[in-house]
Write an enzyme that holds these catalytic residues in place. Structure first.
Site, mmCIF file in Angstrom:
data_model
loop_
_atom_site.group_PDB
_atom_site.id
_atom_site.type_symbol
_atom_site.label_atom_id
_atom_site.label_comp_id
_atom_site.label_asym_id
_atom_site.label_seq_id
_atom_site.Cartn_x
_atom_site.Cartn_y
_atom_site.Cartn_z
ATOM 1 N N LEU A 1 -22.025 -38.078 24.627
ATOM 2 C CA LEU A 1 -23.282 -37.638 24.218
ATOM 3 C C LEU A 1 -22.863 -35.937 23.436
ATOM 4 C CD1 LEU A 1 -26.347 -38.487 26.145
ATOM 5 C CD2 LEU A 1 -25.921 -39.379 23.755
ATOM 6 N N ASP A 2 -23.108 -36.242 21.909
ATOM 7 C CA ASP A 2 -22.684 -34.788 21.023
ATOM 8 C C ASP A 2 -24.057 -33.677 21.904
ATOM 9 O OD1 ASP A 2 -20.760 -35.814 20.161
ATOM 10 O OD2 ASP A 2 -22.337 -36.144 18.281
ATOM 11 N N PRO A 3 -24.182 -32.474 21.525
ATOM 12 C CA PRO A 3 -25.238 -31.432 22.263
ATOM 13 C C PRO A 3 -26.566 -31.247 22.138
ATOM 14 C CG PRO A 3 -22.841 -29.919 22.002
ATOM 15 C CD PRO A 3 -23.026 -31.411 21.212
ATOM 16 N N MET A 4 -26.599 -32.041 20.375
ATOM 17 C CA MET A 4 -27.961 -32.257 19.977
ATOM 18 C C MET A 4 -28.554 -33.722 19.479
ATOM 19 S SD MET A 4 -26.861 -34.725 17.140
ATOM 20 C CE MET A 4 -28.311 -34.680 15.991
ATOM 21 N N ALA A 5 -27.948 -34.059 21.235
ATOM 22 C CA ALA A 5 -28.625 -35.763 21.154
ATOM 23 C C ALA A 5 -28.951 -35.301 23.045
ATOM 24 C CB ALA A 5 -27.466 -36.800 21.512
#
Length: 316
Positions: A39-43
């Site tokens: 999961l990306d940091p923005m997720a």
């Protein structure tokens, strides 16, 4: 004590998957750790974390379908196709609700999708995001992905909230980008929460704040045994002699076990006529997970189980 098992983390916003993993690894005192489905940091959302021998099962047991709640912002395109990227273009155009609803079905089913330029997909042996960061972005070839559900949950004229259920390997950023292109206004992914990975739901996950507040001893209670990673798989139980040979990398006959200590969470398959991904079977010995095996048909019609992963943990 060695740490083996699965922990479902509700990853917070602002942290990479690896940073979150390392925090939990230190808390548990685990020697080895990995995660399933970055999961990306923005997720935010459910992130399966594996420890010890569970890491051997990540590739085989976590190639599951996934579910998300995604927020798409219209009128702006970015270099990364999400909110963290540099703005490439802006448009004053915004889609009407009716047009949005009429366009969503194009993204259902088996579709062709181009991965984002900033992705971990490798081209020429190097991740695409590395090419892009070095000033030489490369475009990936379209590939086939599967979207089972794409449903509009909310729309305020600027942003749409979507429920998406899809196969492994589907980029939600690409869906946002392509949806904006199809509507003629451009778009990017402005928010993402993963609600499910296979049978693992975000409702059953623990937050990082809760884990850190509880401390190491309480955190252990959130660990699931190794058998949780093969829930729903076909199972084959081995005798003591078969287990010894399996642990040495030898194929063993597939037959109904006589071991009274076998503790099976679902009925034991008694023959080759099973519906298993790529013919794989979870192998048990004395109620514990001994590994994963591949079915190998024999000329006489029998089946042998060839080891794919051998588990040496003390518990399951």
């Amino acid at each position: 004590m060695k740490v083996h098992g699965l922990l479902l983390l509700d990853k917070p916003l602002g942290l990479s998957s690896n940073t979150a993993l390392q925090k939990v690894k230190r808390l548990l005192g685990a020697d080895k750790a990995g995660h399933g489905g970055t999961l990306d940091p923005m997720a935010s959302g459910v992130l399966p974390l594996m420890f010890g021998e569970a890491c051997k099962l990540a590739g085989a047991a976590l190639t599951h379908d996934k579910a998300y709640e995604a927020e798409v912002c219209f009128g702006i395109t970015t270099a990364t196709d999400d909110v963290e990227g540099e703005v490439i273009s802006r448009s004053d155009e915004r889609p009407m609700r009716e047009a949005l609803l009429a366009t969503l079905p194009r993204f259902m089913g088996v579709i062709q999708q181009v991965p984002p330029v900033y992705s971990a997909l490798k081209v020429g042996g190097k991740a695409m995001y590395r090419h892009a960061r070095e000033g030489a972005p490369v475009a990936a070839q379209p590939r086939e992905v599967r979207v089972d559900v794409i449903e509009l949950l909310d729309f305020d004229g600027e942003r749409a909230r979507l429920r998406i259920e899809c196969g492994s390997g589907t980029y939600i950023r690409s869906i946002a980008r392509d949806l904006g292109a199809a509507l003629g206004c451009g778009a990017h992914l402005s928010g993402l929460r993963r609600t499910r990975v296979g049978q693992y739901r975000v409702q059953d996950a623990v937050t990082l704040d809760a884990l850190l507040a509880e401390g190491p001893t309480a955190a252990q209670s959130h660990l699931h045994g190794l058998l949780a990673l093969v829930a729903g798989w076909p199972l084959a139980a081995l005798t003591d002699e078969q287990a010894r040979r399996f642990a040495q990398g030898q194929a063993v006959p597939w037959q109904t076990p006589t071991n009274p200590n076998a503790d099976l969470s679902s009925p034991l398959p008694t023959g080759p006529a099973i519906d298993a991904p790529e013919g794989q079977v979870a192998v048990l010995h004395a109620g514990r997970l001994a590994g994963l095996a591949r079915q190998v048909p024999q000329p006489d019609g029998s089946v042998r189980l060839a080891p794919l992963r051998v588990i040496v943990a003390d518990g399951s």
